[in-house]
Design a protein around this motif. Structure first.
Motif, PDB file in Angstrom:
ATOM      1  N   VAL A  96      -5.540  33.385 -10.115  1.00 25.61           N
ATOM      2  CA  VAL A  96      -6.277  32.386  -9.480  1.00 25.61           C
ATOM      3  C   VAL A  96      -5.172  31.692  -8.449  1.00 25.61           C
ATOM      4  CG1 VAL A  96      -7.308  30.284  -9.153  1.00 25.61           C
ATOM      5  CG2 VAL A  96      -8.031  31.853 -10.757  1.00 25.61           C
ATOM      6  N   PHE A  97      -5.368  31.820  -7.221  1.00 25.56           N
ATOM      7  CA  PHE A  97      -4.164  31.136  -6.507  1.00 25.56           C
ATOM      8  C   PHE A  97      -4.860  29.902  -5.430  1.00 25.56           C
ATOM      9  CE2 PHE A  97      -3.804  35.648  -6.165  1.00 25.56           C
ATOM     10  CZ  PHE A  97      -2.316  35.845  -6.184  1.00 25.56           C
ATOM     11  N   THR A  98      -4.061  28.929  -5.610  1.00 26.34           N
ATOM     12  CA  THR A  98      -4.530  27.585  -4.626  1.00 26.34           C
ATOM     13  C   THR A  98      -3.469  27.231  -3.542  1.00 26.34           C
ATOM     14  OG1 THR A  98      -5.746  26.926  -6.442  1.00 26.34           O
ATOM     15  CG2 THR A  98      -5.191  25.242  -4.639  1.00 26.34           C
ATOM     16  N   THR A  99      -3.680  27.302  -2.433  1.00 28.19           N
ATOM     17  CA  THR A  99      -2.538  26.905  -1.216  1.00 28.19           C
ATOM     18  C   THR A  99      -3.038  25.658  -0.613  1.00 28.19           C
ATOM     19  OG1 THR A  99      -3.653  28.394   0.380  1.00 28.19           O
ATOM     20  CG2 THR A  99      -2.186  29.591  -1.151  1.00 28.19           C
ATOM     21  N   GLY A 100      -1.790  25.457   0.406  1.00 28.22           N
ATOM     22  CA  GLY A 100      -2.384  24.441   1.309  1.00 28.22           C
ATOM     23  C   GLY A 100      -1.937  23.293   1.157  1.00 28.22           C
ATOM     24  N   GLN A 101      -2.176  22.311   1.912  1.00 34.14           N
ATOM     25  CA  GLN A 101      -1.698  20.689   1.737  1.00 34.14           C
ATOM     26  C   GLN A 101      -2.413  20.053   0.410  1.00 34.14           C
ATOM     27  OE1 GLN A 101      -2.118  17.676   4.713  1.00 34.14           O
ATOM     28  NE2 GLN A 101      -1.957  19.300   6.630  1.00 34.14           N
ATOM     29  N   CYS A 102      -1.669  19.320  -0.163  1.00 28.31           N
ATOM     30  CA  CYS A 102      -2.186  18.645  -1.446  1.00 28.31           C
ATOM     31  C   CYS A 102      -3.023  17.410  -0.654  1.00 28.31           C
ATOM     32  CB  CYS A 102      -1.045  17.978  -2.086  1.00 28.31           C
ATOM     33  SG  CYS A 102      -1.744  16.587  -3.218  1.00 28.31           S
ATOM     34  N   PRO A 103      -4.111  17.638  -1.215  1.00 28.50           N
ATOM     35  CA  PRO A 103      -5.323  16.438  -0.893  1.00 28.50           C
ATOM     36  C   PRO A 103      -4.794  15.091  -1.861  1.00 28.50           C
ATOM     37  CG  PRO A 103      -6.443  17.808  -2.322  1.00 28.50           C
ATOM     38  CD  PRO A 103      -5.071  18.452  -2.061  1.00 28.50           C
ATOM     39  N   VAL A 104      -4.094  14.337  -1.220  1.00 30.02           N
ATOM     40  CA  VAL A 104      -3.472  13.173  -1.915  1.00 30.02           C
ATOM     41  C   VAL A 104      -4.344  12.327  -2.652  1.00 30.02           C
ATOM     42  CG1 VAL A 104      -1.724  11.340  -1.686  1.00 30.02           C
ATOM     43  CG2 VAL A 104      -1.124  13.500  -0.576  1.00 30.02           C
ATOM     44  N   MET A 105      -5.334  12.052  -2.106  1.00 28.58           N
ATOM     45  CA  MET A 105      -6.428  10.970  -2.523  1.00 28.58           C
ATOM     46  C   MET A 105      -6.758  11.722  -3.953  1.00 28.58           C
ATOM     47  SD  MET A 105      -8.531   9.379   0.555  1.00 28.58           S
ATOM     48  CE  MET A 105      -7.653   8.584   1.871  1.00 28.58           C
ATOM     49  N   ARG A 106      -7.146  12.808  -4.284  1.00 28.27           N
ATOM     50  CA  ARG A 106      -7.339  13.288  -5.326  1.00 28.27           C
ATOM     51  C   ARG A 106      -6.454  12.938  -6.671  1.00 28.27           C
ATOM     52  NH1 ARG A 106      -8.973  19.803  -4.689  1.00 28.27           N
ATOM     53  NH2 ARG A 106     -10.115  19.420  -3.052  1.00 28.27           N
ATOM     54  N   VAL A 165       0.764  -1.258  -0.183  1.00 26.85           N
ATOM     55  CA  VAL A 165       0.076  -0.188   0.052  1.00 26.85           C
ATOM     56  C   VAL A 165       0.860   1.213   0.008  1.00 26.85           C
ATOM     57  CG1 VAL A 165      -1.827  -0.975   1.325  1.00 26.85           C
ATOM     58  CG2 VAL A 165      -0.141  -0.077   2.376  1.00 26.85           C
ATOM     59  N   SER A 166       0.313   2.219  -0.528  1.00 27.61           N
ATOM     60  CA  SER A 166       0.843   3.705  -0.475  1.00 27.61           C
ATOM     61  C   SER A 166       0.045   4.515   0.518  1.00 27.61           C
ATOM     62  CB  SER A 166       0.674   4.319  -1.868  1.00 27.61           C
ATOM     63  OG  SER A 166       1.239   5.808  -1.871  1.00 27.61           O
ATOM     64  N   VAL A 167       0.694   5.324   1.327  1.00 30.85           N
ATOM     65  CA  VAL A 167      -0.023   5.802   2.492  1.00 30.85           C
ATOM     66  C   VAL A 167      -0.077   7.422   2.173  1.00 30.85           C
ATOM     67  CG1 VAL A 167      -0.222   6.366   5.051  1.00 30.85           C
ATOM     68  CG2 VAL A 167       0.916   4.191   4.123  1.00 30.85           C
ATOM     69  N   PRO A 168      -1.028   8.074   1.970  1.00 32.28           N
ATOM     70  CA  PRO A 168      -1.115   9.539   1.838  1.00 32.28           C
ATOM     71  C   PRO A 168      -0.619  10.221   3.011  1.00 32.28           C
ATOM     72  CG  PRO A 168      -3.319   8.544   1.260  1.00 32.28           C
ATOM     73  CD  PRO A 168      -2.626   7.501   1.833  1.00 32.28           C
ATOM     74  N   PHE A 169       0.296  11.288   2.611  1.00 32.45           N
ATOM     75  CA  PHE A 169       0.790  11.844   4.171  1.00 32.45           C
ATOM     76  C   PHE A 169      -0.483  12.437   4.732  1.00 32.45           C
ATOM     77  CE2 PHE A 169       0.692  15.550   1.385  1.00 32.45           C
ATOM     78  CZ  PHE A 169       0.454  16.776   2.120  1.00 32.45           C
ATOM     79  N   ASN A 170      -1.341  13.096   4.334  1.00 30.31           N
ATOM     80  CA  ASN A 170      -2.631  13.577   5.120  1.00 30.31           C
ATOM     81  C   ASN A 170      -3.253  12.392   5.780  1.00 30.31           C
ATOM     82  OD1 ASN A 170      -3.145  14.136   1.588  1.00 30.31           O
ATOM     83  ND2 ASN A 170      -2.675  15.997   2.984  1.00 30.31           N
ATOM     84  N   ILE A 171      -3.415  12.482   7.046  1.00 34.92           N
ATOM     85  CA  ILE A 171      -4.464  11.641   7.893  1.00 34.92           C
ATOM     86  C   ILE A 171      -5.864  11.865   7.678  1.00 34.92           C
ATOM     87  CG2 ILE A 171      -4.838  10.574  10.010  1.00 34.92           C
ATOM     88  CD1 ILE A 171      -1.769  10.970  10.762  1.00 34.92           C
ATOM     89  N   ASN A 218      -7.615   5.434   4.129  1.00 34.82           N
ATOM     90  CA  ASN A 218      -6.728   6.124   3.830  1.00 34.82           C
ATOM     91  C   ASN A 218      -5.693   5.219   2.805  1.00 34.82           C
ATOM     92  OD1 ASN A 218      -6.405   8.457   5.429  1.00 34.82           O
ATOM     93  ND2 ASN A 218      -6.638   7.184   7.121  1.00 34.82           N
ATOM     94  N   LEU A 219      -5.724   3.936   3.024  1.00 33.81           N
ATOM     95  CA  LEU A 219      -4.395   2.915   2.497  1.00 33.81           C
ATOM     96  C   LEU A 219      -4.857   2.956   0.830  1.00 33.81           C
ATOM     97  CD1 LEU A 219      -3.523   0.521   4.962  1.00 33.81           C
ATOM     98  CD2 LEU A 219      -2.288   2.746   4.434  1.00 33.81           C
ATOM     99  N   LEU A 220      -3.931   3.044  -0.256  1.00 26.37           N
ATOM    100  CA  LEU A 220      -4.309   3.003  -1.431  1.00 26.37           C
ATOM    101  C   LEU A 220      -3.444   1.495  -1.830  1.00 26.37           C
ATOM    102  CD1 LEU A 220      -4.948   3.751  -4.510  1.00 26.37           C
ATOM    103  CD2 LEU A 220      -2.617   4.911  -4.534  1.00 26.37           C
ATOM    104  N   LYS A 221      -4.358   0.490  -2.081  1.00 20.58           N
ATOM    105  CA  LYS A 221      -3.511  -0.795  -2.312  1.00 20.58           C
ATOM    106  C   LYS A 221      -3.171  -0.688  -3.722  1.00 20.58           C
ATOM    107  CE  LYS A 221      -4.984  -5.658  -3.070  1.00 20.58           C
ATOM    108  NZ  LYS A 221      -6.010  -6.658  -2.935  1.00 20.58           N
ATOM    109  N   ILE A 222      -1.957  -1.151  -3.961  1.00 19.08           N
ATOM    110  CA  ILE A 222      -1.243  -1.251  -5.390  1.00 19.08           C
ATOM    111  C   ILE A 222      -1.766  -2.511  -5.978  1.00 19.08           C
ATOM    112  CG2 ILE A 222       1.135  -0.862  -6.480  1.00 19.08           C
ATOM    113  CD1 ILE A 222       2.139   0.275  -3.776  1.00 19.08           C
ATOM    114  N   PRO A 223      -2.370  -2.429  -7.328  1.00 19.42           N
ATOM    115  CA  PRO A 223      -2.905  -3.686  -7.596  1.00 19.42           C
ATOM    116  C   PRO A 223      -2.028  -4.247  -8.790  1.00 19.42           C
ATOM    117  CG  PRO A 223      -3.884  -1.595  -8.892  1.00 19.42           C
ATOM    118  CD  PRO A 223      -2.791  -1.096  -7.811  1.00 19.42           C
ATOM    119  N   ALA A 224      -1.187  -5.064  -8.029  1.00 17.21           N
ATOM    120  CA  ALA A 224       0.046  -5.596  -8.899  1.00 17.21           C
ATOM    121  C   ALA A 224       0.497  -6.459  -8.021  1.00 17.21           C
ATOM    122  CB  ALA A 224       1.143  -4.340  -9.328  1.00 17.21           C
TER     123      ALA A 224
END
Length: 400
Positions: A335-345, A93-99, A151-157
Motif C-alpha cells: 500500500v503506497f501513500t504519496t503527496g502533501q501531508c494534509p496537516v489538519m488531520r 497560532v500554528s499555520v498549516p503549510f497547506n493553504i 486554516n489557523l490552529l489556535k494554541i490553547p495555552a
C-alpha cells in the motif's frame, strides 16, 4: 504606522537573500486577485527552513528569481479581515503549510493538501513555494494567511507556556505532521518494525512519530554521520548507506530478518544510490523500500517528488518520470501513500502531545534558532548536511 517587513527571497541557484518586503495587506491583487476579508495578518514568531525550500534553492525546481520563501509559520494574529469570526487578535497560532479554503470537496473531506480553490494552476497550494498558487512566503517578519478561521490552529495555552515551547510548536506547521503522516499511512502501530529512509529533519520527525505510535524498532538510514548520530540520540537504530549498498542484509543485522513491517521515504527526488561512490539515482529509495517491506506492508512517501526538475539526471527525471519497480510493489501487495501531508488531520493531536510533554520533537530534530538575517548561512549549512532544523527568529522572541 505599520512595522517594516523583511523576508527571505530566492535569487537564483544557490543564493537567497533577506530583503525589505511590502507590509502585508488584506487586499492583495498579486495573490490571485483576492480581497482577503476572510484572512489575517500574523506577526511571525518562528518560521523554519525546510528541505523542500532547499530543493528550490539548489535550482532543482522551476522557481523564479524573486520567489519569497517559507511555509512553516507560527505567529501572533495582529489584524483580521471583516469576515473572520472566531480567530481573535492576540491569538497565538500554528499555520498549516497547506493553504485551504475549507469550502471545496477536498477540504470538506479533510484532503486539505489538494484544495481546489487556492491555486489556479492545480489542486493544492502552499506559502512561498513554486507552482503553489503565488502566495507569499512566511520566512518574514509578517505574513498574510487566507481563510483564517479554517486554516489557523489556535494554541490553547497561556503566552508564557507557548513561548517556552515555541521551538516544539514551530514543528506543527509541516515536518511533525508530515513525518507522522508518513508513519501513519504506512501502518505503523504498536510493535511495528519500521525503516525510515533519510535522517534529515522530516526523517527525524517521522522516526519520532513512529515511536509515538508505538513502534518496537525504528531503523533510520542516511549517509551523513551527524544525522545518524542524531537519530541514535533518541533511540533509533541506524544504517550508514554510504558504507555499502545491501540494505536487506543491513536490516537483517538489526532485526534478524531482512524486512520490516513498514517503510517511509523521507528523501524524495534528489535521492542518491547506496554505496560510497554512488551518484544521484532518483528512484533509489522508492525501489529499496519496496524491496525491504514485507508482503502486504505499507509504504509512506512524504518525500517530495516534482513534475519539473531542471537538474534531473536525464530527460525522464526532469519531468518526474522515474524507473520504479511497480511490479515488485504489486507482487507484494504493498500500500503506497504519496503527496502533501494534509496537516489538519494531525496538527491538533500533535499539539496536545507537545503541550502535555508526551514528545520532544524540537530536541529530536535538533532545532537550532538563528536570526532572520542569518537565513542565507542557515541555508548553506543545511545544504552541506548539517544535522539541524533551522528555526528563524524574525523578532528575537524565541527563547527570550
Amino acid at each position: 504606522m505599520a512595522d517594516t517587513n523583511r523576508g527571505v527571497v530566492y535569487q537564483g541557484s544557490g543564493t537567497v537573500t533577506v530583503e525589505d518586503l511590502d507590509y502585508p495587506e488584506l487586499t492583495l491583487h498579486e495573490q490571485n486577485g483576492r480581497r482577503l476579508q476572510h484572512g489575517a495578518i500574523l506577526k511571525v514568531l518562528a518560521t523554519n527552513i525546510c528541505g523542500s525550500d532547499q530543493h528550490m534553492v539548489r535550482g532543482r525546481t522551476t522557481a523564479p528569481v524573486g520567489q519569497t520563501l517559507g511555509h512553516e509559520i507560527t505567529g501572533e494574529v495582529i489584524e483580521l479581515g471583516s469576515d473572520v469570526e472566531f480567530i481573535k487578535k492576540g491569538d497565538l497560532v500554528s499555520v498549516p503549510f497547506n493553504i485551504a479554503c475549507g469550502r471545496c470537496r477536498n477540504c470538506k473531506e479533510r484532503n486539505t493538501g489538494v484544495c481546489e480553490n487556492v491555486n489556479p494552476a492545480r489542486a493544492g497550494a502552499a506559502y512561498g513555494y513554486v507552482d503553489m498558487g503565488g502566495w507569499r512566503g512566511g520566512q518574514a517578519r509578517y505574513v498574510t494567511v487566507p481563510y483564517a478561521d479554517f486554516n489557523l490552529l489556535k494554541i490553547p495555552a497561556d503566552r508564557d507556556t507557548v513561548m517556552a515551547k515555541l521551538t516544539d510548536l514551530a514543528m506543527l506547521s509541516d515536518i511533525f505532521p508530515t513525518g507522522y503522516h508518513g508513519a501513519y499511512t504506512a501502518g505503523v502501530t504498536t510493535g511495528s518494525t519500521v525503516y525510515v529512509a533519510g535522517a534529515g529533519p522530516v526523517g527525524l520527525a517521522c522516526a519520532t512519530a513512529c515511536l509515538l505510535l508505538g513502534a518496537a524498532v525504528v531503523i533510520v538510514g542516511d549517509m551523513v554521520d551527524s544525522r545518524l548520530e542524531q537519530a541514535r540520540s533518541f533511540g533509533c537504530e541506524t544504517i550508514d548507506l554510504s558504507a555499502h549498498g545491501d540494505l536487506p542484509e543491513q536490516i537483517e543485522q538489526v532485526l534478524g530478518v531482512p524486512e520490516v513491517d513498514a517503510a517511509v521515504d523521507c528523501v524524495g527526488f534528489e535521492a542518491r544510490g547506496h554505496g560510497k561512490d554512488a551518484g544521484e539515482q532518483p528512484a533509489t529509495v522508492l525501489n529499496s523500500v519496496m524491496e525491504i517491506t514485507r508482503a502486504a506492508g505499507g509504504i509512506g512517501i512524504p518525500g517530495l517528488y516534482v513534475t519539473g526538475d531542471p537538474g534531473g539526471v536525464d530527460e525522464n527525471a526532469q519531468v518526474g518520470q522515474l524507473g520504479i519497480r511497480i511490479g515488485l510493489g504489486w507482487a507484494k501487495s504493498h500500500v503506497f501513500t504519496t503527496g502533501q501531508c494534509p496537516v489538519m488531520r494531525y496538527n491538533r493531536q500533535l499539539m496536545m502531545a507537545i503541550l502535555h510533554d508526551r514528545v520532544q520533537i524540537a530536541r529530536n530534530v535538533n532545532a537550532t534558532v538563528i536570526p532572520l538575517d542569518d537565513a542565507p548561512a542557515g541555508y548553506r549549512e543545511f545544504d552541506q548536511g548539517a544535522a539541524r532544523k533551522y528555526v528563524l527568529d524574525p523578532h528575537g522572541l524565541v527563547n527570550a
